[in-house]
Design a protein around this motif. Structure first.
Motif, PDB file in Angstrom:
ATOM      1  N   PRO A  76       0.844  -1.188   0.000  1.00  0.00           N
ATOM      2  CA  PRO A  76       0.000   0.000   0.000  1.00  0.00           C
ATOM      3  C   PRO A  76       0.884   1.245   0.000  1.00  0.00           C
ATOM      4  CG  PRO A  76       0.044  -0.997   2.194  1.00  0.00           C
ATOM      5  CD  PRO A  76       0.801  -1.917   1.288  1.00  0.00           C
ATOM      6  N   SER A  77       0.425   2.276  -0.659  1.00  0.00           N
ATOM      7  CA  SER A  77       1.238   3.479  -0.821  1.00  0.00           C
ATOM      8  C   SER A  77       0.340   4.658  -1.157  1.00  0.00           C
ATOM      9  CB  SER A  77       2.236   3.250  -1.960  1.00  0.00           C
ATOM     10  OG  SER A  77       2.819   4.457  -2.376  1.00  0.00           O
ATOM     11  N   LEU A  78       0.697   5.855  -0.695  1.00  0.00           N
ATOM     12  CA  LEU A  78      -0.088   7.039  -1.040  1.00  0.00           C
ATOM     13  C   LEU A  78       0.143   7.464  -2.489  1.00  0.00           C
ATOM     14  CD1 LEU A  78      -0.648   7.168   2.001  1.00  0.00           C
ATOM     15  CD2 LEU A  78      -0.486   9.644   1.838  1.00  0.00           C
ATOM     16  N   GLN A  81      -2.052   8.298  -6.424  1.00  0.00           N
ATOM     17  CA  GLN A  81      -3.397   8.474  -5.872  1.00  0.00           C
ATOM     18  C   GLN A  81      -3.829   7.315  -4.973  1.00  0.00           C
ATOM     19  OE1 GLN A  81      -6.265  10.120  -8.721  1.00  0.00           O
ATOM     20  NE2 GLN A  81      -4.555  10.620 -10.081  1.00  0.00           N
ATOM     21  N   GLY A  82      -2.869   6.842  -4.205  1.00  0.00           N
ATOM     22  CA  GLY A  82      -3.183   5.785  -3.249  1.00  0.00           C
ATOM     23  C   GLY A  82      -3.272   4.405  -3.875  1.00  0.00           C
TER      24      GLY A  82
ATOM     25  N   VAL B  15      -2.211  13.909   5.774  1.00  0.00           N
ATOM     26  CA  VAL B  15      -2.348  13.339   4.426  1.00  0.00           C
ATOM     27  C   VAL B  15      -2.351  14.414   3.321  1.00  0.00           C
ATOM     28  CG1 VAL B  15      -3.786  11.909   2.913  1.00  0.00           C
ATOM     29  CG2 VAL B  15      -3.356  11.176   5.264  1.00  0.00           C
ATOM     30  N   ILE B  18       1.137  15.630   2.678  1.00  0.00           N
ATOM     31  CA  ILE B  18       1.961  14.620   2.007  1.00  0.00           C
ATOM     32  C   ILE B  18       1.630  14.592   0.515  1.00  0.00           C
ATOM     33  CG2 ILE B  18       2.449  12.141   1.846  1.00  0.00           C
ATOM     34  CD1 ILE B  18       1.871  12.015   4.912  1.00  0.00           C
ATOM     35  N   VAL B  19       0.345  14.646   0.203  1.00  0.00           N
ATOM     36  CA  VAL B  19      -0.058  14.634  -1.215  1.00  0.00           C
ATOM     37  C   VAL B  19       0.481  15.876  -1.935  1.00  0.00           C
ATOM     38  CG1 VAL B  19      -2.025  14.661  -2.805  1.00  0.00           C
ATOM     39  CG2 VAL B  19      -2.093  13.215  -0.751  1.00  0.00           C
ATOM     40  N   LEU B  22       3.979  15.055  -2.757  1.00  0.00           N
ATOM     41  CA  LEU B  22       4.084  14.045  -3.826  1.00  0.00           C
ATOM     42  C   LEU B  22       3.787  14.666  -5.194  1.00  0.00           C
ATOM     43  CD1 LEU B  22       2.272  10.930  -2.252  1.00  0.00           C
ATOM     44  CD2 LEU B  22       4.740  11.336  -2.422  1.00  0.00           C
ATOM     45  N   GLU B  32      -0.390  12.532  -9.631  1.00  0.00           N
ATOM     46  CA  GLU B  32      -1.110  12.812  -8.384  1.00  0.00           C
ATOM     47  C   GLU B  32      -2.205  13.841  -8.638  1.00  0.00           C
ATOM     48  OE1 GLU B  32      -0.413  10.723  -6.221  1.00  0.00           O
ATOM     49  OE2 GLU B  32       1.599  10.099  -6.777  1.00  0.00           O
ATOM     50  N   LYS B  33      -3.135  13.935  -7.667  1.00  0.00           N
ATOM     51  CA  LYS B  33      -4.205  14.932  -7.740  1.00  0.00           C
ATOM     52  C   LYS B  33      -4.250  15.682  -6.434  1.00  0.00           C
ATOM     53  CE  LYS B  33      -7.853  13.614 -10.963  1.00  0.00           C
ATOM     54  NZ  LYS B  33      -9.073  12.832 -11.104  1.00  0.00           N
ATOM     55  N   SER B  41      -9.221   8.284  -2.185  1.00  0.00           N
ATOM     56  CA  SER B  41      -8.302   7.148  -2.351  1.00  0.00           C
ATOM     57  C   SER B  41      -7.005   7.349  -1.554  1.00  0.00           C
ATOM     58  CB  SER B  41      -7.989   6.921  -3.826  1.00  0.00           C
ATOM     59  OG  SER B  41      -7.419   8.084  -4.404  1.00  0.00           O
ATOM     60  N   TYR B  42      -6.591   8.604  -1.372  1.00  0.00           N
ATOM     61  CA  TYR B  42      -5.382   8.847  -0.576  1.00  0.00           C
ATOM     62  C   TYR B  42      -5.611   8.455   0.891  1.00  0.00           C
ATOM     63  CZ  TYR B  42      -3.174  11.527  -4.349  1.00  0.00           C
ATOM     64  OH  TYR B  42      -2.593  11.905  -5.527  1.00  0.00           O
ATOM     65  N   ALA B  45      -5.666   4.639   1.264  1.00  0.00           N
ATOM     66  CA  ALA B  45      -4.292   4.114   1.252  1.00  0.00           C
ATOM     67  C   ALA B  45      -3.608   4.406   2.584  1.00  0.00           C
ATOM     68  CB  ALA B  45      -3.503   4.719   0.097  1.00  0.00           C
ATOM     69  N   TYR B  46      -3.834   5.614   3.109  1.00  0.00           N
ATOM     70  CA  TYR B  46      -3.237   5.961   4.402  1.00  0.00           C
ATOM     71  C   TYR B  46      -3.670   4.977   5.491  1.00  0.00           C
ATOM     72  CZ  TYR B  46      -2.582   7.972   8.934  1.00  0.00           C
ATOM     73  OH  TYR B  46      -2.250   8.114  10.253  1.00  0.00           O
ATOM     74  N   VAL B  49      -1.758   1.761   5.219  1.00  0.00           N
ATOM     75  CA  VAL B  49      -0.366   1.954   5.636  1.00  0.00           C
ATOM     76  C   VAL B  49      -0.288   2.070   7.159  1.00  0.00           C
ATOM     77  CG1 VAL B  49       1.535   3.641   5.591  1.00  0.00           C
ATOM     78  CG2 VAL B  49       0.362   2.994   3.452  1.00  0.00           C
ATOM     79  N   HIS B  55       4.804  -0.900   7.885  1.00  0.00           N
ATOM     80  CA  HIS B  55       4.870   0.357   7.127  1.00  0.00           C
ATOM     81  C   HIS B  55       4.970   1.536   8.079  1.00  0.00           C
ATOM     82  CE1 HIS B  55       3.898  -1.033   2.989  1.00  0.00           C
ATOM     83  NE2 HIS B  55       3.505  -2.090   3.672  1.00  0.00           N
ATOM     84  N   LEU B  57       4.894   5.613   7.505  1.00  0.00           N
ATOM     85  CA  LEU B  57       4.855   6.816   6.679  1.00  0.00           C
ATOM     86  C   LEU B  57       5.384   7.943   7.558  1.00  0.00           C
ATOM     87  CD1 LEU B  57       3.958   8.076   3.985  1.00  0.00           C
ATOM     88  CD2 LEU B  57       1.706   8.434   5.011  1.00  0.00           C
ATOM     89  N   HIS B  71       8.305   7.116   2.813  1.00  0.00           N
ATOM     90  CA  HIS B  71       7.555   5.929   3.216  1.00  0.00           C
ATOM     91  C   HIS B  71       8.561   4.799   3.427  1.00  0.00           C
ATOM     92  CE1 HIS B  71       3.826   3.197   2.243  1.00  0.00           C
ATOM     93  NE2 HIS B  71       4.592   2.675   3.160  1.00  0.00           N
ATOM     94  N   SER B  90       8.847   7.065  -2.150  1.00  0.00           N
ATOM     95  CA  SER B  90       8.150   8.366  -2.088  1.00  0.00           C
ATOM     96  C   SER B  90       8.864   9.380  -1.192  1.00  0.00           C
ATOM     97  CB  SER B  90       6.708   8.157  -1.587  1.00  0.00           C
ATOM     98  OG  SER B  90       6.045   7.204  -2.389  1.00  0.00           O
TER      99      SER B  90
END
Lengths: 154, 154
Positions: A76-78, A81-82, B15, B18-19, B22, B32-33, B41-42, B45-46, B49, B55, B57, B71, B90
């Motif tokens: 799993p990873s951010l 988009q995850g 989160v 972090i996005v 990224l 990415e968005k 979805s982010y 995924a968080y 993780v 994991h 992060l 990560h 990442s």
């Protein structure tokens, strides 16, 4: 090429066969210990892998003998988009069964597993010296876009 | 170089930051968005993780602002006599805080975490086009011995 091969998740009793495959290799022979009995550390690692649903240790079985292995991981990873990543490690085919399409069948089987679990990418690294492996993975559609870097902590 | 930086495990509220990191990158911007709110979805995924003890992060925080992330993953494996691997994915530092040694501090912190958890190796891949990154990791002791290959399943 037609082989009566079964691909399945490894069990505890497969561990020595897997270690034999890991050790029977130019680079593997330098770092593995295939002896009887095999070191307990292999079994401890197997237990960690087996109990983690994000890990699938796979064997290829031909006529009740383990002749191939790979370790499929789901990460799993951010990023993306995850999106879930699949990673393949420790791919080996018995030296007596190489160049018969078995590695390719095993990889395709793993790639289907990764698709089933909705991974968006399969990633792996292979030593720069393994030119045959690079061509093998390229034929399967992999692209060598990255540099794989390692740091030993020992 | 002295910075009052805290490195810590990310929380749910980190989160979006972090996005942002990224996405703020030549390759990241393509995949990415970063919008308000960020896609769900982010967060999914968080959650995956965060609940997985293999994991971590990580964020780097300066004056209560997240300016870096990486990560850190721990991968049980039979290879290397059942040795635990650490993997770093990442890695990002805010563009306004680059070239100040922050990435290096963050990586060294992660390498210590990996040692504490008895990993025998730290591995990562970096896009072939990121020449600065290659030199950065080489200065930290990493060796670019492998080819990193990817296959998109989309």
């Amino acid at each position: 090429m037609s082989h009566n091969i079964i691909f399945r998740v490894a069990t505890h009793t497969d561990v020595p066969s897997i270690v034999r495959l890991l050790a029977d290799d130019e680079l593997g022979s330098l770092r593995e210990k295939y002896e009887n009995p095999i070191p307990e550390s292999y079994y401890s690692a197997y237990e960690l892998v087996d109990k983690d649903p994000n890990h699938e240790l796979i064997v290829a079985e031909l006529d009740a003998k383990v002749i191939g292995t790979l370790h499929l991981m789901f990460l799993p990873s951010l990023s993306f988009q995850g999106g879930l990543r699949a990673q393949v490690e420790s791919v080996r085919v018995d030296t007596h069964h190489q160049n018969q399409g078995i590695g390719s069948q095993m990889m395709k089987w793993a790639m289907e597993r990764a698709k089933d679990r909705k991974a968006h990418i399969v990633q792996l690294t292979t030593h720069k010296s393994r030119a045959d492996a690079h061509r093998f993975y390229e034929r399967l559609g992999f692209k060598g876009t990255h540099l794989g870097m390692k740091l030993s902590l020992d």
